[in-house]
Scaffold this motif. Structure first.
Motif, mmCIF file in Angstrom:
data_model
loop_
_atom_site.group_PDB
_atom_site.id
_atom_site.type_symbol
_atom_site.label_atom_id
_atom_site.label_comp_id
_atom_site.label_asym_id
_atom_site.label_seq_id
_atom_site.Cartn_x
_atom_site.Cartn_y
_atom_site.Cartn_z
ATOM 1 N N GLU A 78 0.831 -1.205 0.000
ATOM 2 C CA GLU A 78 0.000 0.000 0.000
ATOM 3 C C GLU A 78 0.865 1.255 0.000
ATOM 4 O O GLU A 78 0.567 2.234 -0.694
ATOM 5 C CB GLU A 78 -0.941 -0.004 1.208
ATOM 6 C CG GLU A 78 -2.090 -0.981 1.092
ATOM 7 C CD GLU A 78 -2.931 -1.037 2.357
ATOM 8 O OE1 GLU A 78 -4.159 -1.176 2.234
ATOM 9 O OE2 GLU A 78 -2.351 -0.951 3.474
ATOM 10 N N LEU A 79 1.926 1.217 0.787
ATOM 11 C CA LEU A 79 2.832 2.370 0.838
ATOM 12 C C LEU A 79 3.433 2.638 -0.541
ATOM 13 O O LEU A 79 3.472 3.781 -1.009
ATOM 14 C CB LEU A 79 3.933 2.103 1.858
ATOM 15 C CG LEU A 79 4.758 3.297 2.325
ATOM 16 C CD1 LEU A 79 3.922 4.273 3.126
ATOM 17 C CD2 LEU A 79 5.954 2.828 3.155
ATOM 18 N N LEU A 80 3.879 1.575 -1.221
ATOM 19 C CA LEU A 80 4.500 1.731 -2.529
ATOM 20 C C LEU A 80 3.515 2.241 -3.580
ATOM 21 O O LEU A 80 3.927 2.845 -4.571
ATOM 22 C CB LEU A 80 5.085 0.402 -3.002
ATOM 23 C CG LEU A 80 6.209 -0.222 -2.171
ATOM 24 C CD1 LEU A 80 6.737 -1.476 -2.854
ATOM 25 C CD2 LEU A 80 7.344 0.759 -1.938
ATOM 26 N N SER A 81 2.221 1.995 -3.376
ATOM 27 C CA SER A 81 1.216 2.387 -4.373
ATOM 28 C C SER A 81 0.727 3.821 -4.201
ATOM 29 O O SER A 81 0.014 4.334 -5.068
ATOM 30 C CB SER A 81 0.017 1.433 -4.295
ATOM 31 O OG SER A 81 -0.726 1.646 -3.090
ATOM 32 N N MET A 82 1.116 4.479 -3.129
ATOM 33 C CA MET A 82 0.632 5.832 -2.859
ATOM 34 C C MET A 82 1.440 6.872 -3.621
ATOM 35 O O MET A 82 2.577 6.613 -4.044
ATOM 36 C CB MET A 82 0.712 6.113 -1.355
ATOM 37 C CG MET A 82 -0.262 5.306 -0.542
ATOM 38 S SD MET A 82 -0.082 5.644 1.225
ATOM 39 C CE MET A 82 -1.369 4.581 1.880
ATOM 40 N N PRO A 83 0.871 8.075 -3.793
ATOM 41 C CA PRO A 83 1.641 9.158 -4.432
ATOM 42 C C PRO A 83 2.929 9.418 -3.668
ATOM 43 O O PRO A 83 2.922 9.559 -2.442
ATOM 44 C CB PRO A 83 0.694 10.354 -4.345
ATOM 45 C CG PRO A 83 -0.677 9.763 -4.221
ATOM 46 C CD PRO A 83 -0.502 8.492 -3.442
ATOM 47 N N SER A 84 4.041 9.454 -4.394
ATOM 48 C CA SER A 84 5.344 9.568 -3.744
ATOM 49 C C SER A 84 5.978 10.917 -4.041
ATOM 50 O O SER A 84 5.590 11.634 -4.967
ATOM 51 C CB SER A 84 6.274 8.445 -4.189
ATOM 52 O OG SER A 84 6.579 8.579 -5.572
ATOM 53 N N ARG A 85 6.970 11.240 -3.234
ATOM 54 C CA ARG A 85 7.799 12.426 -3.433
ATOM 55 C C ARG A 85 9.260 12.007 -3.285
ATOM 56 O O ARG A 85 9.569 11.042 -2.581
ATOM 57 C CB ARG A 85 7.486 13.510 -2.406
ATOM 58 C CG ARG A 85 6.062 14.038 -2.475
ATOM 59 C CD ARG A 85 5.846 14.892 -3.719
ATOM 60 N NE ARG A 85 4.512 15.479 -3.721
ATOM 61 C CZ ARG A 85 3.430 14.896 -4.205
ATOM 62 N NH1 ARG A 85 3.519 13.678 -4.734
ATOM 63 N NH2 ARG A 85 2.271 15.506 -4.183
ATOM 64 N N THR A 86 10.161 12.743 -3.939
ATOM 65 C CA THR A 86 11.592 12.481 -3.850
ATOM 66 C C THR A 86 12.282 13.758 -3.408
ATOM 67 O O THR A 86 12.057 14.825 -4.000
ATOM 68 C CB THR A 86 12.152 12.019 -5.202
ATOM 69 O OG1 THR A 86 11.457 10.836 -5.615
ATOM 70 C CG2 THR A 86 13.634 11.711 -5.095
ATOM 71 N N HIS A 87 13.106 13.659 -2.368
ATOM 72 C CA HIS A 87 13.781 14.825 -1.820
ATOM 73 C C HIS A 87 15.235 14.491 -1.505
ATOM 74 O O HIS A 87 15.543 13.392 -1.027
ATOM 75 C CB HIS A 87 13.097 15.313 -0.541
ATOM 76 C CG HIS A 87 11.681 15.754 -0.738
ATOM 77 N ND1 HIS A 87 11.335 16.837 -1.513
ATOM 78 C CD2 HIS A 87 10.515 15.246 -0.251
ATOM 79 C CE1 HIS A 87 10.027 16.977 -1.501
ATOM 80 N NE2 HIS A 87 9.500 16.035 -0.761
ATOM 81 N N ASP A 88 16.124 15.450 -1.753
ATOM 82 C CA ASP A 88 17.519 15.353 -1.316
ATOM 83 C C ASP A 88 17.608 15.949 0.080
ATOM 84 O O ASP A 88 17.369 17.144 0.268
ATOM 85 C CB ASP A 88 18.442 16.124 -2.262
ATOM 86 C CG ASP A 88 18.507 15.506 -3.644
ATOM 87 O OD1 ASP A 88 18.210 14.302 -3.773
ATOM 88 O OD2 ASP A 88 18.867 16.216 -4.596
ATOM 89 N N VAL A 89 17.951 15.112 1.055
ATOM 90 C CA VAL A 89 17.932 15.532 2.462
ATOM 91 C C VAL A 89 19.171 14.992 3.162
ATOM 92 O O VAL A 89 19.583 13.842 2.953
ATOM 93 C CB VAL A 89 16.663 15.014 3.178
ATOM 94 C CG1 VAL A 89 16.694 15.362 4.670
ATOM 95 C CG2 VAL A 89 15.404 15.602 2.539
ATOM 96 N N ALA A 90 19.760 15.838 4.016
ATOM 97 C CA ALA A 90 20.851 15.413 4.887
ATOM 98 C C ALA A 90 20.292 14.794 6.150
ATOM 99 O O ALA A 90 19.322 15.297 6.727
ATOM 100 C CB ALA A 90 21.726 16.609 5.246
ATOM 101 N N ILE A 91 20.901 13.697 6.579
ATOM 102 C CA ILE A 91 20.636 13.137 7.905
ATOM 103 C C ILE A 91 21.964 13.148 8.647
ATOM 104 O O ILE A 91 22.995 12.728 8.117
ATOM 105 C CB ILE A 91 20.035 11.732 7.816
ATOM 106 C CG1 ILE A 91 18.616 11.821 7.231
ATOM 107 C CG2 ILE A 91 20.000 11.074 9.197
ATOM 108 C CD1 ILE A 91 17.889 10.501 7.149
ATOM 109 N N GLU A 92 21.920 13.637 9.883
ATOM 110 C CA GLU A 92 23.147 13.838 10.655
ATOM 111 C C GLU A 92 22.900 13.486 12.114
ATOM 112 O O GLU A 92 21.912 13.919 12.707
ATOM 113 C CB GLU A 92 23.598 15.298 10.549
ATOM 114 C CG GLU A 92 24.858 15.612 11.326
ATOM 115 C CD GLU A 92 25.256 17.077 11.223
ATOM 116 O OE1 GLU A 92 26.418 17.391 11.568
ATOM 117 O OE2 GLU A 92 24.418 17.906 10.815
ATOM 118 N N CYS A 93 23.806 12.718 12.686
ATOM 119 C CA CYS A 93 23.728 12.395 14.107
ATOM 120 C C CYS A 93 23.907 13.674 14.927
ATOM 121 O O CYS A 93 24.741 14.524 14.605
ATOM 122 C CB CYS A 93 24.812 11.394 14.465
ATOM 123 S SG CYS A 93 24.831 10.930 16.212
ATOM 124 N N ALA A 94 23.130 13.799 15.993
ATOM 125 C CA ALA A 94 23.241 14.971 16.872
ATOM 126 C C ALA A 94 24.646 15.107 17.441
ATOM 127 O O ALA A 94 25.100 16.209 17.752
ATOM 128 C CB ALA A 94 22.230 14.879 18.004
#
Length: 357
Positions: A78-94
């Protein structure tokens, strides 16, 4: 559709990672020449316990709580079938940069002694969290959203979980299932994880399995005992160079036929907005030079930059880079110590050795 996941204590290529108690820190020299995004096999790993084995065919994401009119669960398909978005995002440990509280400021902080490699930028694809909340009937009086991971409980604190205010949850948060065009690797949250732009990495819960929506403030060990009063990430910069890199002397002062100045490259980022200026010092902070930048100006991601340097003397030198974001925040030369070693944003003194080439 069962995924075979490795734990975080698996052997890691030492040319790509430094390892801290089973957590893997990206080596910045491994980013040289690889493009804008951090490859999946070089993206830092930070887990509280170990990577779980999750069968996507049996997995469900449960949304519930007083803040929803129609609680429900979503399957992976179901998740894969929903409208999706693509974003370039940084993830960083605190705790990225924590080691420098000790090595640079003489006041060590407890915890994994990260350099600057507990950060990465990926192209994430998934479903906006606001869409899932709308499907479950988000109430106007909802206050907090509490995502919980499916990894093993951490000590006596239970499963990793940290609340988000509803305003952030419906703004730009993604329930991601792809990383750089591929299904999430097990170490990075398969089958689904949150991606929370600009905020400390603990907010981007991996192996997502449960989301509670409340009509009052929520509290867990991950916003009271750990990671208290930390949200948006500060400004930071790093060179794409090894620590104590050996750089041959170059320029018109060198022998005839030698190549020209070195092109030093690096990246700067901020959780609060775009990077608008980067300055580099070749002499330990006595003088500063504007760096040139290339690549996109992306909020939540980083800005690649470059600068030329023709060292004139053999021996030790100290490189420094400082960035300014669109809010006006600039990296300081020294930063107040956080008791848990979070939010180190001071300019890092990067040593190099100038040698005969």
């Amino acid at each position: 559709m069962r995924q075979v996941a490795a734990t975080i204590v698996k052997p890691l290529p030492d040319h790509l990672f430094l390892v801290h108690d089973g957590n893997a820190e990206m080596r910045w020299e491994a980013m040289s020449g690889v493009g804008y995004h951090t490859p999946n096999d070089r993206f830092f790993v930070r887990n509280h316990t170990s990577t779980p084995l999750i069968d996507a065919a049996a997995w469900q994401l449960h949304l519930h709580g007083a803040g929803l009119r129609a609680p429900r669960a979503f399957t992976y398909d179901e998740l894969l079938s929903m409208p999706s978005r693509t974003h370039d995002v940084a993830i960083e440990c605190a705790g990225n940069g924590r080691a420098f509280y000790g090595t640079q400021q003489g006041d060590p902080a407890p915890g994994a002694q990260w350099g600057l490699g507990a950060v990465g930028v990926a192209r994430w694809r998934g479903v906006p969290l606001r869409h899932l909340l709308a499907e479950a009937g988000l109430r106007p009086e909802a206050v907090d959203v509490l995502p919980t991971g499916l990894d093993a409980p951490f000590e006596h604190h239970g499963h990793v979980r940290r609340p988000l205010p509803v305003a952030k949850a419906v703004d730009d948060v993604l329930v991601a299932y792809e990383m750089n065009g591929r299904p999430l690797p097990p170490d990075h949250g398969f089958p689904a994880r949150l991606v929370v732009p600009g905020w400390v990495g603990i907010a981007s819960i991996k192996w997502l399995g449960d989301i509670e929506v409340s009509t009052s403030k929520l509290f867990t060990p991950w916003n009271t005992v750990f990671y208290r009063d930390v949200a948006a990430q500060p400004v930071k910069s790093a060179f794409e160079l090894p620590w104590d890199a050996r750089l041959p002397i170059r320029g018109p002062h060198a022998w005839r036929g030698r190549p020209g100045p070195h092109v030093l490259r690096g990246r700067s980022w901020s959780g609060r907005g775009r990077i608008v200026k980067v300055e580099v010092s070749f002499d330990g902070g006595r003088t500063w030079h504007l760096a040139e930048h290339h690549g996109p100006h992306l909020v939540g991601a980083w800005l690649p930059w470059h600068v030329q340097w023709a060292p004139k003397h053999l021996g030790s030198a100290v490189l420094m880079a400082r960035a300014t974001d669109e809010t006006g925040a600039t990296q300081p030369l020294r930063t107040p110590k956080h008791p848990f070693g979070y939010s180190f944003d001071a300019v890092v003194r990067h040593p190099v050795q100038v040698v005969n080439g």
